[in-house]
Scaffold this motif. Sequence first.
Motif, PDB file in Angstrom:
ATOM      1  N   UNK A  53     -10.039 -16.422-121.892  1.00 46.39           N
ATOM      2  CA  UNK A  53     -10.556 -17.326-122.925  1.00 46.39           C
ATOM      3  C   UNK A  53     -11.427 -16.563-123.927  1.00 46.39           C
ATOM      4  N   UNK A  54     -11.187 -16.810-125.208  1.00 47.11           N
ATOM      5  CA  UNK A  54     -11.974 -16.152-126.254  1.00 47.11           C
ATOM      6  C   UNK A  54     -13.113 -17.057-126.677  1.00 47.11           C
ATOM      7  N   UNK A  55     -14.315 -16.475-126.784  1.00 49.67           N
ATOM      8  CA  UNK A  55     -15.463 -17.270-127.220  1.00 49.67           C
ATOM      9  C   UNK A  55     -16.022 -16.819-128.562  1.00 49.67           C
ATOM     10  N   UNK A  56     -15.359 -15.840-129.158  1.00 47.75           N
ATOM     11  CA  UNK A  56     -15.705 -15.407-130.523  1.00 47.75           C
ATOM     12  C   UNK A  56     -14.356 -15.172-131.181  1.00 47.75           C
ATOM     13  N   UNK A  57     -13.892 -16.167-131.921  1.00 48.62           N
ATOM     14  CA  UNK A  57     -12.500 -16.136-132.364  1.00 48.62           C
ATOM     15  C   UNK A  57     -12.382 -16.623-133.798  1.00 48.62           C
ATOM     16  N   UNK A  58     -11.461 -16.002-134.514  1.00 47.53           N
ATOM     17  CA  UNK A  58     -11.195 -16.436-135.889  1.00 47.53           C
ATOM     18  C   UNK A  58     -12.227 -15.938-136.877  1.00 47.53           C
ATOM     19  N   UNK A  59     -13.011 -14.941-136.489  1.00 46.62           N
ATOM     20  CA  UNK A  59     -14.049 -14.433-137.385  1.00 46.62           C
ATOM     21  C   UNK A  59     -13.442 -13.616-138.516  1.00 46.62           C
ATOM     22  N   UNK A 107     -22.774 -12.926-140.353  1.00 48.59           N
ATOM     23  CA  UNK A 107     -22.085 -13.206-141.614  1.00 48.59           C
ATOM     24  C   UNK A 107     -20.639 -13.628-141.377  1.00 48.59           C
ATOM     25  N   UNK A 108     -19.947 -12.931-140.474  1.00 49.76           N
ATOM     26  CA  UNK A 108     -18.528 -13.232-140.283  1.00 49.76           C
ATOM     27  C   UNK A 108     -18.302 -14.391-139.310  1.00 49.76           C
ATOM     28  N   UNK A 109     -19.326 -14.763-138.574  1.00 54.77           N
ATOM     29  CA  UNK A 109     -19.158 -15.811-137.576  1.00 54.77           C
ATOM     30  C   UNK A 109     -19.572 -17.188-138.036  1.00 54.77           C
ATOM     31  N   UNK A 110     -20.488 -17.259-138.981  1.00 50.15           N
ATOM     32  CA  UNK A 110     -20.987 -18.565-139.445  1.00 50.15           C
ATOM     33  C   UNK A 110     -20.677 -18.723-140.928  1.00 50.15           C
ATOM     34  N   UNK A 111     -19.418 -18.989-141.257  1.00 53.01           N
ATOM     35  CA  UNK A 111     -19.083 -19.245-142.659  1.00 53.01           C
ATOM     36  C   UNK A 111     -18.839 -20.741-142.749  1.00 53.01           C
ATOM     37  N   UNK A 112     -19.851 -21.469-143.181  1.00 44.45           N
ATOM     38  CA  UNK A 112     -19.740 -22.932-143.167  1.00 44.45           C
ATOM     39  C   UNK A 112     -18.461 -23.401-143.829  1.00 44.45           C
ATOM     40  N   UNK A 113     -17.716 -24.316-143.226  1.00 41.81           N
ATOM     41  CA  UNK A 113     -17.910 -24.885-141.892  1.00 41.81           C
ATOM     42  C   UNK A 113     -17.074 -24.182-140.817  1.00 41.81           C
ATOM     43  N   UNK A 114     -16.621 -22.979-141.122  1.00 47.91           N
ATOM     44  CA  UNK A 114     -15.771 -22.212-140.201  1.00 47.91           C
ATOM     45  C   UNK A 114     -16.687 -21.534-139.179  1.00 47.91           C
ATOM     46  N   UNK A 152     -18.139 -19.066-133.196  1.00 47.39           N
ATOM     47  CA  UNK A 152     -18.695 -18.941-131.856  1.00 47.39           C
ATOM     48  C   UNK A 152     -18.357 -20.210-131.078  1.00 47.39           C
ATOM     49  N   UNK A 153     -17.741 -20.016-129.904  1.00 44.38           N
ATOM     50  CA  UNK A 153     -17.347 -21.178-129.107  1.00 44.38           C
ATOM     51  C   UNK A 153     -18.431 -21.553-128.116  1.00 44.38           C
ATOM     52  N   UNK A 154     -19.508 -20.791-128.073  1.00 38.64           N
ATOM     53  CA  UNK A 154     -20.664 -21.161-127.273  1.00 38.64           C
ATOM     54  C   UNK A 154     -21.790 -21.550-128.215  1.00 38.64           C
ATOM     55  N   UNK A 155     -23.031 -21.480-127.719  1.00 37.96           N
ATOM     56  CA  UNK A 155     -24.174 -21.780-128.573  1.00 37.96           C
ATOM     57  C   UNK A 155     -24.604 -20.514-129.285  1.00 37.96           C
ATOM     58  N   UNK A 156     -24.886 -20.636-130.557  1.00 41.11           N
ATOM     59  CA  UNK A 156     -25.348 -19.472-131.293  1.00 41.11           C
ATOM     60  C   UNK A 156     -26.194 -19.946-132.450  1.00 41.11           C
ATOM     61  N   UNK A 157     -27.143 -19.134-132.831  1.00 44.46           N
ATOM     62  CA  UNK A 157     -28.014 -19.478-133.938  1.00 44.46           C
ATOM     63  C   UNK A 157     -28.333 -18.230-134.739  1.00 44.46           C
ATOM     64  N   UNK A 158     -28.654 -18.414-135.996  1.00 42.49           N
ATOM     65  CA  UNK A 158     -29.121 -17.273-136.772  1.00 42.49           C
ATOM     66  C   UNK A 158     -30.639 -17.251-136.705  1.00 42.49           C
ATOM     67  N   UNK A 159     -31.203 -16.070-136.855  1.00 39.75           N
ATOM     68  CA  UNK A 159     -32.651 -15.905-136.773  1.00 39.75           C
ATOM     69  C   UNK A 159     -33.107 -15.134-137.998  1.00 39.75           C
TER      70      UNK A 159
END
Lengths: 99, 296
Positions: B11-17, B51-58, B61-68
């Motif tokens: 299972x991939x939890x960081x996908x489509x980045x 940058x590559x993981x949180x491109x609203x609304x794409x 991350x399939x788990x919990x993640x936040x930017x700091x």
Amino acid sequence: MNRPKMNPPQAGGKMKLPVGPNAPGGYLMDVSSGMRVFRPVIDQEKCVHCLRCFLVCPDGTIDKSGEQLEIDYDYCKGCGICAHECKVKAIEMIMEGDA
Amino acid sequence: MAMNAKTIPNEEMFYGHKACGGCGGSLTVRLAMKVLGKKSIGVYPPNCMSTVGFIYPHMCYFGNATTAPFAASGAVMSGLRAGADALGHEDWHVYCMAGDGGTADIGIQALSGAIDRNDRVIYICYDNEAYMNTGIQKSGLTPTGTRTTNTPAGSNIHGAIQPKKRIFEIVAAHGIPYAATASVGYPEDYLRKLEKAAACPGTSFIHVLAPCPTGWQAPSEITIELAKEAVDTGMWFLAEYENGQYHLNKNPKEFASIEAYLKKQGRFSHMVQADFDELAAQRDEQWGRMRAEWCD
């Protein structure tokens, strides 16, 4: 194939977008295949299922759940790491548009 | 259970980045999330992976993640750990994925504070040896002689003039419970260290060398090869620090050719023989010290 699919959530025929500072995880709106110039193709005859390509793929597009390894061409960017790392040269990079 | 290609989940939890093809940093994240699983909270200070993981609304991350905030990844992790514990989620992992600048330059005080508090968090630094996200500027972990946009190579000065900061030893000097260096060229070794970090009761730190094809100006398919050669040439080392002891995981008898490794990368293309010799001398000095002090 056991990989997430592009699935923009719909509501009443319109695309439903998350509102506020949080957004649901794993919300894929787009595919990455547009980045690809060369397409990796696995020669299943040569493949020895060592899973090296699965381990080192930065995009995680190689699926190991089936009998044979499968590549998710929606999200493969064609970087060529799998073909370069394959010990038995079972993966060939083919120019997109060629047969 | 030893983690390897056969035992890690499919299972991939960081996908489509949207990282560049052949990105070493995204492989670092992908493998980390396979070991830590969905019961984990990721902290991503500004770097390529946020940058590559949180491109609203794409959201990739399939788990919990936040930017700091850039300078606060250690502090945000401590807060999330306290919050998770208060909610009874003691079995959850809190990790951060900071770049080399976010660890060695901008985020170093928050990292130092987190180690001082000894919160149960996992700090992963993926090192691509410059600020790649903003367009390849020199960071504290850029090696001598690297051409970046603010250390251009001219006839007088050949790229960056300072050596790479010894961040692994800076972290170990805090008396951290577990610290390690790894390389994506040796993924099994990296997975083993992630498992150790996940089981560590206090703060753990993993410094991973993750080549960047764009910033290193190298073909995308040789990312893993470069990360492996960096270890084989002695430009990078695999080591661990636990129970107050350093341990070298890989101590090559002979180093591979440093010149062949550097010539594969456009960022070193300006180098002349004197520059190769300088880097080799730096390497020999460092390895002399490590072999004298870290080997049993």
